[in-house]
Enzyme design. Sequence first.
Site, mmCIF file in Angstrom:
data_model
loop_
_atom_site.group_PDB
_atom_site.id
_atom_site.type_symbol
_atom_site.label_atom_id
_atom_site.label_comp_id
_atom_site.label_asym_id
_atom_site.label_seq_id
_atom_site.Cartn_x
_atom_site.Cartn_y
_atom_site.Cartn_z
ATOM 1 N N HIS A 1 0.951 1.335 -13.076
ATOM 2 C CA HIS A 1 1.719 0.156 -13.463
ATOM 3 C C HIS A 1 3.201 0.525 -13.518
ATOM 4 C CE1 HIS A 1 2.489 -3.712 -15.264
ATOM 5 N NE2 HIS A 1 3.260 -3.098 -16.153
ATOM 6 N N GLY B 1 0.775 -1.236 0.000
ATOM 7 C CA GLY B 1 0.000 0.000 0.000
ATOM 8 C C GLY B 1 0.805 1.283 0.000
ATOM 9 N N SER B 2 2.037 1.252 -0.523
ATOM 10 C CA SER B 2 2.821 2.502 -0.488
ATOM 11 C C SER B 2 2.214 3.560 -1.413
ATOM 12 C CB SER B 2 4.294 2.246 -0.841
ATOM 13 O OG SER B 2 4.442 1.916 -2.195
HETATM 14 C C1 GAR Z 1 3.361 -0.866 -7.521
HETATM 15 O O1 GAR Z 1 4.681 -0.787 -7.999
HETATM 16 C C2 GAR Z 1 2.364 -0.918 -8.654
HETATM 17 O O2 GAR Z 1 2.765 -0.174 -9.768
HETATM 18 C C3 GAR Z 1 2.344 -2.386 -8.961
HETATM 19 O O3 GAR Z 1 2.345 -3.015 -7.709
HETATM 20 C C4 GAR Z 1 3.106 -2.188 -6.802
HETATM 21 C C5 GAR Z 1 2.289 -2.025 -5.536
HETATM 22 O O4 GAR Z 1 3.015 -1.375 -4.552
HETATM 23 N N1 GAR Z 1 1.193 -2.734 -9.736
HETATM 24 C C6 GAR Z 1 1.197 -3.598 -10.741
HETATM 25 O O5 GAR Z 1 2.174 -4.242 -11.066
HETATM 26 C C7 GAR Z 1 -0.140 -3.749 -11.455
HETATM 27 N N2 GAR Z 1 0.025 -4.423 -12.714
HETATM 28 P P1 GAR Z 1 2.298 -0.717 -3.292
HETATM 29 O O6 GAR Z 1 1.377 -1.779 -2.693
HETATM 30 O O7 GAR Z 1 3.434 -0.390 -2.389
HETATM 31 O O8 GAR Z 1 1.551 0.485 -3.777
#
Ligand code: GAR
Length: 192
Positions: free
Chosen positions: A113, A14-15
Site C-alpha cells: 500500500h 503491474g510495475s
Molecule cells: C501501487 O502504488 C500500490 O501500492 C497501489 O497501487 C499501485 C499499483 O501500481 N495499491 C493500492 O493503493 C492498494 N490499496 P502497479 O500496478 O504499478 O504495481
Amino acid sequence: MKKLILGVLGSGKGSNYRAIQEAIDRGELNAEVRVVISDFENAGILDIARDRGIRAEYVAPGKFRTKLEPEAEAKVVELLKAEQVDLVVLAGYMRLVKEPLLEAFPRQIINIHPALLPKFPGLESWKQALTAGETKSGCTVHYVDAGMDTGEIIAQREVPILLDDTAESLHARIQVAEHQLYPEVIRLFLRQ
Ligand code: GAR
C-alpha cells in the site's frame, strides 16, 4: 532450498509485479510466479505476464465495485490452488478480499500500500498525504484481512515529501520504494 510459488493479483499497470519478476530474474528471490490474475481484462499486469510466458488470467469480477462476487473469488482460489501457490501477492489489486480467498490462504496473502499505514488507507493515498501536509510518506507491506488496508504490518519504507511535490512526483518516489521493499518482504517468506 524449495522455491516459493507465487500467485499475483493486480488491477493495473503491474510495475510492482514487474519488480518482483526482475528480482527473481536477477537471482535475488528464490521464487516463481505461476499465475497472474486480474479483474480487468486489459490490465497491463496481464501483458507483462503474457510477454514472459506466465499464465495470465482475467476473472470477471461480477456486479460489485469493491469486491469480487463469491463465485468469482472461488474461481480465483481454484486458479491459485491449481498452481499450488504458497503466497498470494496483491500488487495494485483494487478490491477487498473476502472469505473464500482468506480461508483458502490463511496468513498467506500480502498487499503493498502506498502510505505509511495505519495512516491513509484506501484510494490514492499519496494524494491524501499531500493534502494533509505530511512531510513524509512511504509504503507498507501487510498481511491481508477482510478490511481495507487493515491487516498486520510486516514492513514499511519511508520517503520524504518535498515542498514542490505533485501527486505524480510523490507517487513515483513511493513506487521506487515499493519496488525495492516488496521483493525483500517476499524473501522473508522463504524462511517460514
Ligand atoms: C501501487 O502504488 C500500490 O501500492 C497501489 O497501487 C499501485 C499499483 O501500481 N495499491 C493500492 O493503493 C492498494 N490499496 P502497479 O500496478 O504499478 O504495481
